[in-house]
Write a protein that holds these residues in place. Structure first.
Motif, PDB file in Angstrom:
ATOM      1  N   THR A   5      43.994  30.319  29.557  1.00 34.04           N
ATOM      2  CA  THR A   5      44.176  31.711  29.140  1.00 34.04           C
ATOM      3  C   THR A   5      42.847  32.453  29.251  1.00 34.04           C
ATOM      4  O   THR A   5      41.807  31.960  28.799  1.00 34.04           O
ATOM      5  N   ARG A   6      42.880  33.613  29.893  1.00 30.44           N
ATOM      6  CA  ARG A   6      41.692  34.446  30.046  1.00 30.44           C
ATOM      7  C   ARG A   6      42.019  35.874  29.648  1.00 30.44           C
ATOM      8  O   ARG A   6      43.144  36.340  29.812  1.00 30.44           O
ATOM      9  N   ARG A   7      41.018  36.588  29.176  1.00 25.84           N
ATOM     10  CA  ARG A   7      41.188  38.003  28.856  1.00 25.84           C
ATOM     11  C   ARG A   7      40.461  38.840  29.910  1.00 25.84           C
ATOM     12  O   ARG A   7      39.579  38.325  30.613  1.00 25.84           O
ATOM     13  N   GLY A   9      37.841  40.708  31.841  1.00 22.76           N
ATOM     14  CA  GLY A   9      36.393  40.561  31.782  1.00 22.76           C
ATOM     15  C   GLY A   9      35.951  39.113  31.755  1.00 22.76           C
ATOM     16  O   GLY A   9      34.784  38.832  32.012  1.00 22.76           O
ATOM     17  N   GLU A  10      36.867  38.219  31.444  1.00 25.54           N
ATOM     18  CA  GLU A  10      36.512  36.798  31.446  1.00 25.54           C
ATOM     19  C   GLU A  10      36.695  36.218  32.842  1.00 25.54           C
ATOM     20  O   GLU A  10      37.461  36.734  33.655  1.00 25.54           O
ATOM     21  N   LYS A  11      36.006  35.119  33.084  1.00 25.33           N
ATOM     22  CA  LYS A  11      35.927  34.581  34.447  1.00 25.33           C
ATOM     23  C   LYS A  11      36.294  33.110  34.480  1.00 25.33           C
ATOM     24  O   LYS A  11      36.291  32.421  33.455  1.00 25.33           O
ATOM     25  N   ILE A  12      36.561  32.662  35.693  1.00 20.07           N
ATOM     26  CA  ILE A  12      36.797  31.244  35.964  1.00 20.07           C
ATOM     27  C   ILE A  12      35.883  30.854  37.115  1.00 20.07           C
ATOM     28  O   ILE A  12      35.775  31.591  38.100  1.00 20.07           O
ATOM     29  N   GLU A  21      37.580  36.592  38.413  1.00 21.40           N
ATOM     30  CA  GLU A  21      37.480  37.399  37.199  1.00 21.40           C
ATOM     31  C   GLU A  21      38.763  38.181  36.982  1.00 21.40           C
ATOM     32  O   GLU A  21      39.290  38.812  37.913  1.00 21.40           O
TER      33      GLU A  21
END
Lengths: 66, 138
Positions: A5-7, A9-12, A21
């Motif tokens: 789970t990412r919001r 602005g968050e990156k992988i 992103e």
């Protein structure tokens, strides 16, 4: 299959060089930014699949004619 | 262009002239193999023959011979990926096959194969009217 789970602005990170992103989530759409070395091809999956199918069909033509 | 007959020659890899060996650093999309030979065939068609797998070959042609208005728009990422410092030196091909449903030859204008100095890439054409299966030969 890895599911995380990412919001916005968050990156992988994929390895050290590829950054995915989450830019924006709007309704059922997610806008994603991808930073990858220029040597890495980046495709939308449905386009990649359609071209793969077309390439295989083109290759199959002359296989059939052997 | 009907009926469609395309006799595809099967040269052993050693017969390929060195200048016709094309390195595809990323292969063709979804297709294995990094090294291909480009052979003349029945004009205006050529054959892209895998050197790694001799049973794998694809007829290709120069799209501009059939579609005068053909244009290629690349994403910045794809543009940078090409070995093309000088686009004028690039050769462009597209795969060609017989589509049984249409009963026509079709060109894949969506995914042209761009070759510069023996280095090839199959890229996605972002032009909105670039068809995956553009019929030719009315």
């Amino acid at each position: 299959l890895l599911i995380i789970t990412r919001r916005p602005g968050e990156k992988i990170m994929l390895g050290d060089d590829i950054v995915i992103e989450v830019i924006e989530v709007s309704g059922s759409s997610v806008r994603v930014g991808i930073a990858a070395p220029r040597s890495v091809p980046v495709y939308r999956e449905e386009i990649w699949r359609a071209v793969k199918d077309e390439n295989e069909a083109a290759a199959a033509v002359d296989r059939d004619q052997r | 262009v009907t009926p469609f007959t395309l006799e595809v020659p099967r040269f052993p890899p050693t017969d390929a002239a060195p200048q016709s060996i094309i390195e595809f650093p990323h292969g063709l999309i979804g297709i294995p193999g990094r090294r291909y030979a480009l052979h003349e065939s029945d004009a205006p068609f050529l054959v892209l023959q895998s050197i790694d797998d001799r049973t794998l070959s694809m007829p290709v042609t120069n799209p501009f011979r059939f579609v005068e208005t053909y244009a290629i728009e690349l994403s910045d990422h794809d543009g940078a990926r090409l070995c093309a410092r000088d686009p004028a030196r690039a050769s462009t091909y597209v795969t060609v096959r017989h589509d049984p449903e249409l009963g026509r030859l079709v060109l894949n204008l969506r995914a042209p194969i761009v070759i510069v100095s023996g280095c090839g890439h199959q890229v996605i054409n972002q032009a909105p009217d670039a068809s995956l299966r553009a019929p030719i030969g009315a």
